[in-house]
Every structure is written in C-alpha cells, then in structure tokens.
Design a protein around this motif. Sequence first.
Motif, PDB file in Angstrom:
ATOM      1  N   GLU A 170       1.015  -1.383   0.327  1.00 54.22           N
ATOM      2  CA  GLU A 170       0.076   0.279  -0.148  1.00 54.22           C
ATOM      3  C   GLU A 170       0.553   1.578   0.129  1.00 54.22           C
ATOM      4  OE1 GLU A 170      -3.516  -0.004  -0.875  1.00 54.22           O
ATOM      5  OE2 GLU A 170      -2.493  -2.258  -1.434  1.00 54.22           O
ATOM      6  N   THR A 171       2.137   1.010   1.052  1.00 50.87           N
ATOM      7  CA  THR A 171       3.103   2.026   0.583  1.00 50.87           C
ATOM      8  C   THR A 171       3.783   2.258  -0.988  1.00 50.87           C
ATOM      9  OG1 THR A 171       3.407   2.114   3.064  1.00 50.87           O
ATOM     10  CG2 THR A 171       5.063   2.530   1.448  1.00 50.87           C
ATOM     11  N   ILE A 172       3.775   1.856  -1.942  1.00 47.88           N
ATOM     12  CA  ILE A 172       4.831   1.709  -2.991  1.00 47.88           C
ATOM     13  C   ILE A 172       3.164   2.188  -3.401  1.00 47.88           C
ATOM     14  CG2 ILE A 172       4.931   0.461  -4.452  1.00 47.88           C
ATOM     15  CD1 ILE A 172       6.723  -2.092  -2.908  1.00 47.88           C
ATOM     16  N   ARG A 173       2.285   1.937  -3.896  1.00 49.28           N
ATOM     17  CA  ARG A 173       1.282   2.113  -4.006  1.00 49.28           C
ATOM     18  C   ARG A 173       0.641   3.616  -4.031  1.00 49.28           C
ATOM     19  NH1 ARG A 173      -2.405  -0.873  -7.156  1.00 49.28           N
ATOM     20  NH2 ARG A 173      -1.797  -3.239  -6.834  1.00 49.28           N
ATOM     21  N   ALA A 174       0.461   4.402  -2.783  1.00 54.36           N
ATOM     22  CA  ALA A 174       0.630   5.339  -3.015  1.00 54.36           C
ATOM     23  C   ALA A 174       2.137   6.294  -2.810  1.00 54.36           C
ATOM     24  CB  ALA A 174       0.004   5.720  -1.087  1.00 54.36           C
ATOM     25  N   VAL A 175       2.670   5.906  -2.767  1.00 54.72           N
ATOM     26  CA  VAL A 175       4.148   6.529  -2.726  1.00 54.72           C
ATOM     27  C   VAL A 175       4.022   6.655  -4.289  1.00 54.72           C
ATOM     28  CG1 VAL A 175       6.652   6.937  -3.441  1.00 54.72           C
ATOM     29  CG2 VAL A 175       5.087   6.841  -1.232  1.00 54.72           C
ATOM     30  N   MET A 176       3.929   6.147  -5.874  1.00 52.59           N
ATOM     31  CA  MET A 176       3.780   5.962  -6.840  1.00 52.59           C
ATOM     32  C   MET A 176       2.489   7.118  -6.663  1.00 52.59           C
ATOM     33  SD  MET A 176       4.287   2.480  -8.612  1.00 52.59           S
ATOM     34  CE  MET A 176       5.554   0.653  -8.432  1.00 52.59           C
ATOM     35  N   ALA A 177       1.364   6.952  -6.575  1.00 45.78           N
ATOM     36  CA  ALA A 177       0.782   7.704  -7.047  1.00 45.78           C
ATOM     37  C   ALA A 177       0.690   8.780  -7.033  1.00 45.78           C
ATOM     38  CB  ALA A 177      -1.055   7.513  -6.328  1.00 45.78           C
ATOM     39  N   THR A 178       0.702   9.455  -5.775  1.00 43.15           N
ATOM     40  CA  THR A 178       1.348  10.599  -5.313  1.00 43.15           C
ATOM     41  C   THR A 178       2.979  11.347  -5.807  1.00 43.15           C
ATOM     42  OG1 THR A 178       1.269  10.128  -2.905  1.00 43.15           O
ATOM     43  CG2 THR A 178       2.038  12.810  -2.812  1.00 43.15           C
ATOM     44  N   THR A 179       3.870  10.659  -6.275  1.00 38.51           N
ATOM     45  CA  THR A 179       5.264  11.330  -6.682  1.00 38.51           C
ATOM     46  C   THR A 179       4.658  11.551  -8.443  1.00 38.51           C
ATOM     47  OG1 THR A 179       6.394   9.881  -5.536  1.00 38.51           O
ATOM     48  CG2 THR A 179       7.172  10.234  -7.441  1.00 38.51           C
ATOM     49  N   GLU A 180       4.099  10.794  -8.861  1.00 37.87           N
ATOM     50  CA  GLU A 180       2.851  10.618 -10.455  1.00 37.87           C
ATOM     51  C   GLU A 180       2.569  12.391 -10.803  1.00 37.87           C
ATOM     52  OE1 GLU A 180       4.016   9.436 -12.322  1.00 37.87           O
ATOM     53  OE2 GLU A 180       3.435   9.739 -14.464  1.00 37.87           O
ATOM     54  N   GLU A 181       1.585  11.938  -9.688  1.00 37.73           N
ATOM     55  CA  GLU A 181       0.955  13.584  -9.123  1.00 37.73           C
ATOM     56  C   GLU A 181       1.897  14.662  -9.364  1.00 37.73           C
ATOM     57  OE1 GLU A 181      -1.893  14.792  -6.871  1.00 37.73           O
ATOM     58  OE2 GLU A 181      -1.585  13.097  -5.874  1.00 37.73           O
ATOM     59  N   LEU A 182       3.265  14.426  -8.372  1.00 35.96           N
ATOM     60  CA  LEU A 182       4.306  15.500  -8.569  1.00 35.96           C
ATOM     61  C   LEU A 182       5.353  15.807 -10.000  1.00 35.96           C
ATOM     62  CD1 LEU A 182       4.844  14.974  -4.807  1.00 35.96           C
ATOM     63  CD2 LEU A 182       4.030  17.068  -5.706  1.00 35.96           C
ATOM     64  N   GLY A 183       4.639  15.026 -11.162  1.00 37.44           N
ATOM     65  CA  GLY A 183       5.573  15.031 -12.163  1.00 37.44           C
ATOM     66  C   GLY A 183       7.254  14.474 -11.472  1.00 37.44           C
ATOM     67  N   GLY A 184       6.788  13.450 -10.649  1.00 43.32           N
ATOM     68  CA  GLY A 184       8.689  12.828  -9.919  1.00 43.32           C
ATOM     69  C   GLY A 184       8.660  11.773 -10.883  1.00 43.32           C
ATOM     70  N   VAL A 185       9.606  10.505 -10.281  1.00 42.37           N
ATOM     71  CA  VAL A 185      10.086   9.462 -10.900  1.00 42.37           C
ATOM     72  C   VAL A 185      10.283   8.642  -9.285  1.00 42.37           C
ATOM     73  CG1 VAL A 185      11.614   7.602 -11.836  1.00 42.37           C
ATOM     74  CG2 VAL A 185      10.568   9.968 -12.413  1.00 42.37           C
ATOM     75  N   THR A 186       9.265   7.425  -9.063  1.00 43.42           N
ATOM     76  CA  THR A 186       9.337   6.178  -7.623  1.00 43.42           C
ATOM     77  C   THR A 186      10.199   5.454  -8.370  1.00 43.42           C
ATOM     78  OG1 THR A 186       7.174   6.689  -7.138  1.00 43.42           O
ATOM     79  CG2 THR A 186       8.254   4.739  -6.345  1.00 43.42           C
ATOM     80  N   LEU A 187      11.675   5.612  -7.418  1.00 46.88           N
ATOM     81  CA  LEU A 187      12.846   4.530  -7.669  1.00 46.88           C
ATOM     82  C   LEU A 187      12.596   3.412  -6.592  1.00 46.88           C
ATOM     83  CD1 LEU A 187      13.471   7.132  -7.954  1.00 46.88           C
ATOM     84  CD2 LEU A 187      16.320   6.810  -6.762  1.00 46.88           C
ATOM     85  N   ILE A 188      12.851   2.494  -7.117  1.00 42.43           N
ATOM     86  CA  ILE A 188      12.480   1.138  -5.897  1.00 42.43           C
ATOM     87  C   ILE A 188      13.587   0.144  -6.273  1.00 42.43           C
ATOM     88  CG2 ILE A 188      10.796  -1.385  -6.321  1.00 42.43           C
ATOM     89  CD1 ILE A 188       8.899   1.354  -6.552  1.00 42.43           C
ATOM     90  N   HIS A 189      14.376  -0.481  -5.330  1.00 43.88           N
ATOM     91  CA  HIS A 189      14.983  -1.101  -4.705  1.00 43.88           C
ATOM     92  C   HIS A 189      13.747  -2.876  -4.817  1.00 43.88           C
ATOM     93  CE1 HIS A 189      18.645  -2.909  -2.541  1.00 43.88           C
ATOM     94  NE2 HIS A 189      17.455  -4.295  -2.766  1.00 43.88           N
ATOM     95  N   ALA A 190      14.509  -3.467  -6.127  1.00 47.39           N
ATOM     96  CA  ALA A 190      13.361  -4.452  -5.821  1.00 47.39           C
ATOM     97  C   ALA A 190      14.126  -5.847  -5.779  1.00 47.39           C
ATOM     98  CB  ALA A 190      12.914  -4.472  -7.298  1.00 47.39           C
ATOM     99  N   GLU A 191      13.869  -6.888  -4.678  1.00 51.11           N
ATOM    100  CA  GLU A 191      13.654  -7.754  -3.995  1.00 51.11           C
ATOM    101  C   GLU A 191      13.053  -8.332  -3.279  1.00 51.11           C
ATOM    102  OE1 GLU A 191      18.149  -8.742  -3.577  1.00 51.11           O
ATOM    103  OE2 GLU A 191      18.073  -6.944  -2.713  1.00 51.11           O
TER     104      GLU A 191
END
Length: 479
Positions: A170-191
Amino acid sequence: MSVPGQADLVVHGGTVVNATGSRAATVLIAGGRITALLDANSPLPSHARAIDATGQLVIPGGVDPHCHVGQRLGDVSMLDDHEQASIAALWGGTTTIIDFAIPEPGQTPLEAAHTRLKQAGAARCDTALHGGVVAWDHSTRGQLFAMADLGVRTTKLFTTYRDGVMADTETIRAVMATTEELGGVTLIHAEQNHIIETHQKDAAAAGHRHSRFMASMRPEQAELESVKQVLTIAEQEQASVYFVHQTTADVVDLVRQARARGVRVYSETCPHYLVLDDSLYEKQHPERYVCCPPLRSTATRDDLRAVVLQGHVDTIGSDHCCYSTVQKSAHADDAVNVPNGLPGVETRLTVTFDSLVSSQQMAVEDFVALTSTNPARLNGLRGKGYIAPGADADLVVFDPHQRRAVTTSDLHMATDYTPYEGHSFTGWPTTVIAGGRVVVDPDGFHDPGPIGRHLRAQSQLDGHRHLMTSLVRDATQRP
Ligand code: URP
Ligand code: ZN
Ligand code: ZN
C-alpha cells in the motif's frame, strides 16, 4: 551572467561528445556556463585560460544518479560526508551526485530531506537529492508535496529489509500515485523479501551464514519476482518508475517489455554488476563484496552486459557506499549483518568506459548517455548532461587510451579498499571542470571550496516528460 561567445576558459583540440553525436570543437566557457562551441580550426579567444584536449574526448561531467553519502543504514554509518564524496566524485569525472534521504527510525521523510540538504552544503560539486519513504501515514502525502517544493521529486522505496526500510504494497502504491501527481519518479530497490528470508533461513539451518554464501541468500529469482510485482503496480497507477541496481538481463527485459507497452519504467545498473562476479565470495575477504542485490554468476554478468550494449539499460549509477574493511569484516561470518554496498563514486566512469567502450566497442555517445545525459534527464536536472551553449560548464577531458591499474592509495574515497584493486582499466579523466572551474588537472586537485549547489528537480509536468521519454538509448536515435 554568461554572454554568447564570451570566454574565460576554453577547451580545445578534443572531440566533443554528446549523447546525440560527436565533433571536433572548441568549447568556450564563461560565468560557469558554456557560451559557445566553435569549429575546431577557429582562432582561440585571447585572455582566456586554454586547456589542450588534443587526442582526448571532451565529455559532459558525469551525473551519478545513485550515491549514498555518509548514510546510516541499521547500526552502521558510511564513512564519508558530502565534502569527501564530492571530491572523490570530481577526481573520477563526476560533477553531479544524487544522494538519498532515507528516513532513519523516528525521522519523517521531510525531516530526512531537510537534514540531507543542510549536509550537502559542504559539497564541492552540484548535488541533487532522492527522498525516501518507509511507511505511508496520513502525513506522507503532504510531506511529499513539501519535498517537491524543495526540488526533491524522486522517492526511493525498498521491497526488502524487513524491520528496516521495507515498504508494504500500500505504501508503494500510494507513493507511486502521489509522486506521479508531482511529476516525479519512484525509485525501487526490488528484491522479494520473503524469498530472501527463506533462503537466509535455509542457509542458517545448513550453517552457511558466512559472507561466502552471500550469493545464494539473495537469488536472482527474488529480483525477478519483485520487479514483476512492482511493474504490475506501476502499470495500474500509470506511474513513472526507475529500478535501481538491476543485475540480470531478465529483469532488464521485463522493464523493456513494459516500456514497449507504454509504461514509463527505466533500468539502472552499476559498474560492479558488469565487471565483478560471485566467485569473489569464494575468495579472500568475501565480505568486502557484500552488496544487495549480490554479485551474480559470470554468465549472468555477461548477459547483463549484452543487454546494456543493446541499449536496453538507461543509466549506470555507482550505488556508492563507503564502508571500511574493518566495518565490513566485523560481521564477515554473518552475511546478513555485513554493511552492504561498495565504494564506487570515483571509479564509475572509468570502470564503465573500460567494460563497455574499450572492451566491447560501445559508442562513446552511448557511454555519455548512460553516465550523464540520461541520469540528468530522468532526474529533471536542467543544464546537466550535455555540452552546448547555455549548459552548465561541467566538462571532463577524458583520455580514452590511458591504461592503468586501480589501487586504493591513488583513490580519494573515505575508505581503505576498492573492489577493483589491481584491475587495469582503460579510459581515465585527465582534467575535470565543474561550474566553469578547473578542479582536477595534471597538477592535482584544486579545491574550489563548498560551491556545490542543490539542484532542484524539474517536474515532468512542466514539459519535462517529453525529455524523459526521449532518452537516448542507442545509435539509431542519433542524427
Ligand atoms: O548493497 C547496497 N546496494 N546498499 C546500499 C543501499 C541500497 O540498497 O541501495
Ligand atoms: Zn538499493
Ligand atoms: Zn543504493
């Protein structure tokens, strides 16, 4: 203010390389900016200091999109500060570093960003900042907006390190949505964390806790499964997502396929995944090579290199983490507790150039795209990553033929080892210009003092999205 054609510094005799093409040219610099590019045979302006780049490349200063500076992760702190990290960066031809504000326990993302911005005032080169979120709460959205006002529009999330910085779905989803609203990019360390914990448990049960067993504790499958899950969320949220430190051709391929479907997703890899391999975990001091994700097999490394050469990776970041051999060895017998990450801000350009251009014949334009132009674009850093009138005067005179061995005593990072000790590499910076000042030349380092500016990331919504989706990926995009 810089006036077109004015110059207090000129760089002449070299081949000026941009991601979009190369030409023999003279670069004119005044007031910290590039004021003109002249044909190579034009007379040099009088009264300007001249740097002779004959026989060398003149490339845009490196932009390192992934540089942890003096960060505390768990119980251990990295050894450098912004002064030391930026000096090492400049020695290596990187003139912009992008650091992380990962909140420590009890700290909010906004507090972490304020702290880091203050510390960055000591930097000798320009800096930008990625934010970080661990757990979403009622205040996080407002904090991300406040961070965007500070010019911080990229936010890193981790899908691993439970009880540390791991974010839930849920944190990942919410950060992605808000960051997109701000015209930014979400960085992911994926493991995928549960795969890692299962492997760590199995290793412990077999008595295999030592750093020697590092590779088996964080398998490729963990990265693959996590990238798949994150891509699903990114697609649903229509978010821009950047995967840090990808280590396999398979995960790069997932990103490539998603991109082909129109998802705005990007791949970063690091020099150590292109050059080193997991046999180092069977040799002396395996703990010095502990990083997450770990070094992979030679076959995986070679496949990764192949997809980079095919133009499917967007950037190369150092993932610089400055720990000493003492800090590393304190927990060598328990890989889970070894501070993870490798020092690399100073060696990023040279190791990348050697492994892709000198050894594999990648075009120098693509090298510039990977190490400077694309990191600048993806992070909304105007004026960085190219050589043209109006751009910041961050330039590197780079000798593509110089070959020498790396040894710690020649480096300037705040640690007593390099993972490349004894490796010979071709391609070294000989002169580095940051903000129009010559900071490195054959006479050594000329400390400009704390001149580094905090660069505010531009919003993609201010026309920047066009830049971001037009990354220079391969030779076919060059005029
Ligand atoms: O091992 C690594 N990469 N350490 C630094 C923190 C991170 O995950 O990027
Ligand atoms: Zn990471
Ligand atoms: Zn990192």
